[in-house]
Design a protein around this motif. Structure first.
Motif, mmCIF file in Angstrom:
data_model
loop_
_atom_site.group_PDB
_atom_site.id
_atom_site.type_symbol
_atom_site.label_atom_id
_atom_site.label_comp_id
_atom_site.label_asym_id
_atom_site.label_seq_id
_atom_site.Cartn_x
_atom_site.Cartn_y
_atom_site.Cartn_z
ATOM 1 N N VAL A 32 0.840 -1.205 0.000
ATOM 2 C CA VAL A 32 0.000 0.000 0.000
ATOM 3 C C VAL A 32 0.874 1.253 0.000
ATOM 4 O O VAL A 32 0.619 2.196 -0.750
ATOM 5 N N LEU A 33 1.910 1.263 0.822
ATOM 6 C CA LEU A 33 2.808 2.423 0.860
ATOM 7 C C LEU A 33 3.534 2.609 -0.471
ATOM 8 O O LEU A 33 3.718 3.734 -0.936
ATOM 9 N N ARG A 34 3.938 1.531 -1.094
ATOM 10 C CA ARG A 34 4.591 1.614 -2.400
ATOM 11 C C ARG A 34 3.637 2.182 -3.455
ATOM 12 O O ARG A 34 4.016 3.007 -4.275
ATOM 13 N N ALA A 35 2.383 1.761 -3.410
ATOM 14 C CA ALA A 35 1.389 2.274 -4.362
ATOM 15 C C ALA A 35 1.135 3.758 -4.146
ATOM 16 O O ALA A 35 1.016 4.519 -5.113
ATOM 17 N N VAL A 36 1.079 4.181 -2.893
ATOM 18 C CA VAL A 36 0.895 5.604 -2.597
ATOM 19 C C VAL A 36 2.099 6.400 -3.078
ATOM 20 O O VAL A 36 1.963 7.478 -3.658
ATOM 21 N N TRP A 37 3.302 5.886 -2.856
ATOM 22 C CA TRP A 37 4.514 6.580 -3.286
ATOM 23 C C TRP A 37 4.567 6.703 -4.805
ATOM 24 O O TRP A 37 4.924 7.747 -5.341
ATOM 25 N N ARG A 38 4.196 5.652 -5.525
ATOM 26 C CA ARG A 38 4.187 5.707 -6.982
ATOM 27 C C ARG A 38 3.173 6.720 -7.484
ATOM 28 O O ARG A 38 3.431 7.442 -8.437
ATOM 29 N N HIS A 39 2.013 6.769 -6.845
ATOM 30 C CA HIS A 39 1.000 7.738 -7.252
ATOM 31 C C HIS A 39 1.496 9.157 -7.007
ATOM 32 O O HIS A 39 1.256 10.052 -7.796
ATOM 33 N N ARG A 40 2.216 9.347 -5.913
ATOM 34 C CA ARG A 40 2.752 10.671 -5.593
ATOM 35 C C ARG A 40 3.776 11.107 -6.632
ATOM 36 O O ARG A 40 3.880 12.285 -6.971
ATOM 37 N N GLN A 41 4.541 10.171 -7.166
ATOM 38 C CA GLN A 41 5.572 10.512 -8.135
ATOM 39 C C GLN A 41 5.010 10.807 -9.518
ATOM 40 O O GLN A 41 5.681 11.430 -10.321
ATOM 41 N N THR A 42 3.800 10.385 -9.816
ATOM 42 C CA THR A 42 3.249 10.587 -11.144
ATOM 43 C C THR A 42 2.645 11.963 -11.339
ATOM 44 O O THR A 42 2.280 12.318 -12.448
ATOM 45 N N ILE A 43 2.522 12.735 -10.280
ATOM 46 C CA ILE A 43 1.966 14.076 -10.393
ATOM 47 C C ILE A 43 3.006 14.979 -11.052
ATOM 48 O O ILE A 43 4.144 15.064 -10.614
ATOM 49 N N ASN A 44 2.610 15.647 -12.120
ATOM 50 C CA ASN A 44 3.525 16.521 -12.846
ATOM 51 C C ASN A 44 3.736 17.819 -12.086
ATOM 52 O O ASN A 44 2.781 18.449 -11.638
ATOM 53 N N GLN A 45 4.988 18.206 -11.960
ATOM 54 C CA GLN A 45 5.323 19.449 -11.300
ATOM 55 C C GLN A 45 6.146 20.297 -12.250
ATOM 56 O O GLN A 45 7.063 19.803 -12.898
ATOM 57 N N THR A 46 5.831 21.564 -12.319
ATOM 58 C CA THR A 46 6.564 22.470 -13.196
ATOM 59 C C THR A 46 7.496 23.380 -12.416
ATOM 60 O O THR A 46 8.147 24.231 -13.007
ATOM 61 N N SER A 47 7.578 23.195 -11.109
ATOM 62 C CA SER A 47 8.393 24.089 -10.293
ATOM 63 C C SER A 47 9.889 23.936 -10.559
ATOM 64 O O SER A 47 10.660 24.854 -10.331
ATOM 65 N N ASN A 48 10.319 22.795 -11.067
ATOM 66 C CA ASN A 48 11.743 22.574 -11.294
ATOM 67 C C ASN A 48 12.148 22.815 -12.746
ATOM 68 O O ASN A 48 13.291 22.548 -13.107
ATOM 69 N N LEU A 49 11.248 23.322 -13.576
ATOM 70 C CA LEU A 49 11.583 23.580 -14.969
ATOM 71 C C LEU A 49 12.244 24.936 -15.129
ATOM 72 O O LEU A 49 11.915 25.899 -14.439
ATOM 73 N N ARG A 54 9.671 26.302 -19.639
ATOM 74 C CA ARG A 54 8.343 26.838 -19.352
ATOM 75 C C ARG A 54 7.796 27.584 -20.564
ATOM 76 O O ARG A 54 6.615 27.464 -20.887
ATOM 77 N N ARG A 55 8.643 28.352 -21.246
ATOM 78 C CA ARG A 55 8.210 29.048 -22.463
ATOM 79 C C ARG A 55 7.847 28.048 -23.548
ATOM 80 O O ARG A 55 6.879 28.253 -24.290
ATOM 81 N N ASP A 56 8.628 26.979 -23.674
ATOM 82 C CA ASP A 56 8.394 25.996 -24.729
ATOM 83 C C ASP A 56 7.026 25.320 -24.600
ATOM 84 O O ASP A 56 6.405 24.977 -25.608
ATOM 85 N N ILE A 57 6.555 25.116 -23.381
ATOM 86 C CA ILE A 57 5.269 24.451 -23.209
ATOM 87 C C ILE A 57 4.139 25.441 -22.962
ATOM 88 O O ILE A 57 3.009 25.042 -22.711
ATOM 89 N N GLY A 58 4.423 26.733 -23.047
ATOM 90 C CA GLY A 58 3.382 27.747 -22.968
ATOM 91 C C GLY A 58 3.048 28.238 -21.582
ATOM 92 O O GLY A 58 2.001 28.846 -21.381
ATOM 93 N N LEU A 59 3.920 28.002 -20.614
ATOM 94 C CA LEU A 59 3.695 28.512 -19.264
ATOM 95 C C LEU A 59 4.385 29.856 -19.089
ATOM 96 O O LEU A 59 5.375 30.145 -19.768
ATOM 97 N N PRO A 60 3.899 30.683 -18.177
ATOM 98 C CA PRO A 60 4.587 31.951 -17.916
ATOM 99 C C PRO A 60 5.928 31.697 -17.227
ATOM 100 O O PRO A 60 6.106 30.689 -16.543
#
Length: 76
Positions: A32-49, A54-60
């Protein structure tokens, strides 16, 4: 399909209880913990781009990233 598979869906508590009886509580909790961790990793984050990406994908652009230097910011 196997004959032992039920067509009706059990409650969550019954399913977890069956998993614990079959595989043990620690293996079930670890899965269960492994499944939760995998789900947490699949969320896309743009904070490290970088701003370039960011310009290439149309973000400010993120103004706090101006202090960082990236090889992609060099213009030829």
């Amino acid at each position: 399909m196997r004959k032992s598979q039920a067509l009706a869906v059990d409650t969550l508590a019954a399913t977890v209880d069956e998993l614990c009886q079959t595989f043990g509580a620690w293996k079930t909790a670890r899965a269960v913990l492994r499944a939760v961790w995998r789900h947490r990793q699949t969320i896309n984050q743009t904070s490290n781009l970088s701003n370039r990406m960011r310009r290439d994908i149309g973000l400010p652009e993120d103004l706090s990233l101006d202090a960082r230097f990236s090889i992609w910011d060099i213009r030829f």
